[in-house]
Design an enzyme around this catalytic site. Sequence first.
Site, PDB file in Angstrom:
ATOM      1  N   SER A   1      11.113   1.891 -11.601  1.00  0.00           N
ATOM      2  CA  SER A   1      11.679   0.581 -11.936  1.00  0.00           C
ATOM      3  C   SER A   1      12.470   0.612 -13.239  1.00  0.00           C
ATOM      4  CB  SER A   1      10.539  -0.431 -12.056  1.00  0.00           C
ATOM      5  OG  SER A   1       9.498   0.121 -12.854  1.00  0.00           O
TER       6      SER A   1
ATOM      7  N   THR B   1       9.658  -3.782 -15.667  1.00  0.00           N
ATOM      8  CA  THR B   1      10.544  -3.449 -16.789  1.00  0.00           C
ATOM      9  C   THR B   1       9.744  -2.988 -17.989  1.00  0.00           C
ATOM     10  OG1 THR B   1      12.204  -5.043 -16.141  1.00  0.00           O
ATOM     11  CG2 THR B   1      12.046  -4.581 -18.491  1.00  0.00           C
TER      12      THR B   1
ATOM     13  N   THR C   1      15.493  -1.549 -17.696  1.00  0.00           N
ATOM     14  CA  THR C   1      15.041  -1.685 -16.307  1.00  0.00           C
ATOM     15  C   THR C   1      16.116  -1.254 -15.323  1.00  0.00           C
ATOM     16  OG1 THR C   1      13.972  -3.258 -14.792  1.00  0.00           O
ATOM     17  CG2 THR C   1      15.924  -4.034 -15.934  1.00  0.00           C
TER      18      THR C   1
ATOM     19  N   ARG D   1      24.014  -7.758  -9.051  1.00  0.00           N
ATOM     20  CA  ARG D   1      23.011  -8.644  -9.650  1.00  0.00           C
ATOM     21  C   ARG D   1      22.584  -8.110 -11.032  1.00  0.00           C
ATOM     22  NH1 ARG D   1      17.432  -8.199 -11.580  1.00  0.00           N
ATOM     23  NH2 ARG D   1      16.433 -10.216 -11.293  1.00  0.00           N
TER      24      ARG D   1
ATOM     25  N   THR E   1       8.822  -9.406 -18.790  1.00  0.00           N
ATOM     26  CA  THR E   1       8.947  -8.608 -17.580  1.00  0.00           C
ATOM     27  C   THR E   1       8.685  -9.542 -16.401  1.00  0.00           C
ATOM     28  OG1 THR E   1       8.106  -6.687 -16.364  1.00  0.00           O
ATOM     29  CG2 THR E   1       6.524  -7.891 -17.695  1.00  0.00           C
ATOM     30  N   GLY E   2       9.182  -9.142 -15.248  1.00  0.00           N
ATOM     31  CA  GLY E   2       8.971  -9.990 -14.075  1.00  0.00           C
ATOM     32  C   GLY E   2      10.285 -10.491 -13.513  1.00  0.00           C
TER      33      GLY E   2
HETATM   34  C1  SD4 Z   1      14.693  -8.094 -13.589  1.00  0.00           C
HETATM   35  N1  SD4 Z   1      13.029  -8.522 -15.244  1.00  0.00           N
HETATM   36  O1  SD4 Z   1      15.672  -7.407 -13.350  1.00  0.00           O
HETATM   37  C2  SD4 Z   1      13.622  -7.502 -14.434  1.00  0.00           C
HETATM   38  C3  SD4 Z   1      12.650  -6.820 -13.582  1.00  0.00           C
HETATM   39  C4  SD4 Z   1      11.293  -6.698 -14.174  1.00  0.00           C
HETATM   40  O2  SD4 Z   1       9.089  -6.249 -14.158  1.00  0.00           O
HETATM   41  O3  SD4 Z   1      10.947  -7.035 -15.174  1.00  0.00           O
HETATM   42  N2  SD4 Z   1      10.323  -6.240 -13.673  1.00  0.00           N
HETATM   43  O4  SD4 Z   1      14.535  -9.220 -13.130  1.00  0.00           O
END
Ligand code: SD4
Length: 323
Positions: A81, A184, A202, A212, A235-236
Amino acid sequence: MGTRRDFLKGTVAAAVVPGIAFSKVMEKMERNTGHPTVISTWNFGMEANREAMPLLKRGKSALDAVEAGARVPEADPKIRSVGYGGRPDEDGHVTLDACIMDSHGNAGSVAFLQDIKHSVSVARKVMEQTDHVMLVGDGAKRFALSQGFKEEDLLTEESRKEWLKKKENLSRKSDLGPNENHDTISILAQDKDGNIAGACSTSGLAYKLHGRVGDSPIIGAALYCDNDIGAAGATGLGEAVIKTVGSFLVVELMRQGRSPQEACEEAVRRILRKHGGKVDFQVAYIALRIDGEIGSAAIKNGFQYALNRGESSSLIDVNKLTD
Ligand code: SD4
């Protein structure tokens, strides 16, 4: 009788002044010096912190530490990731987002960057070698090459095979799941002098639409540092973080006197409220205040952060926020 204009002036003053002024808590806050700290997201944060902490102990800056830390998962193909080995977008391209912020409020960022492994270091170059904050796509790649970064294919055989399989039955919504597809690294550090910096890197959501960009390269969304207050990282699901300017919100709440823990919780609650209290995605925050206190909150169970205080290092489970 006061005019509507007077009324508005009064309202604005009342609403804005407390937010701008330091809270009493922050006025009295003593900066943590001599005890370096590094905090980062997910279990791979342990390795990142292990790389960052010796630099802090040797007296290097928080900025050097967060960059070195973020480079660890970027280079590791097992981490699917971030950076090399990251899952591709729906067209099979690995596209990277990253940003960095120093203790002087300088910031650099790259988005939709392809074929360059260490996006966090490119972001640092943007910060230090240009008058800009953000470079994207081909422009970011061209800049990276001009700075001596190597062009390389970031799609590993494992990621390629998985993508080909997934491609057969891609349903975008169902691929926005919590932990499997997007983790991330956000990393925050405080050096011996007590100064704070942060970084984020990330490959974003797996199988996202080509083009995107998530929250990770957006200053204020996935990362914000203010050396008078502290720093926060996210993160997320990036879309939810962008729409609430999450990390900036956490830092501003700390400025107003909330603890790092309370600030992270409120930023999570903000997202929950915007979604009527129920969501099926993950967002988590980490925060580090100038006195060395930390906080973290997450929408769902499963989030972990890594904390390294020099003499101790741990991986901490964060329970989902409940009212
Ligand atoms: C995103 N925030 O591209 C990032 C992905 C991520 O844990 O954090 N993942 O949306």
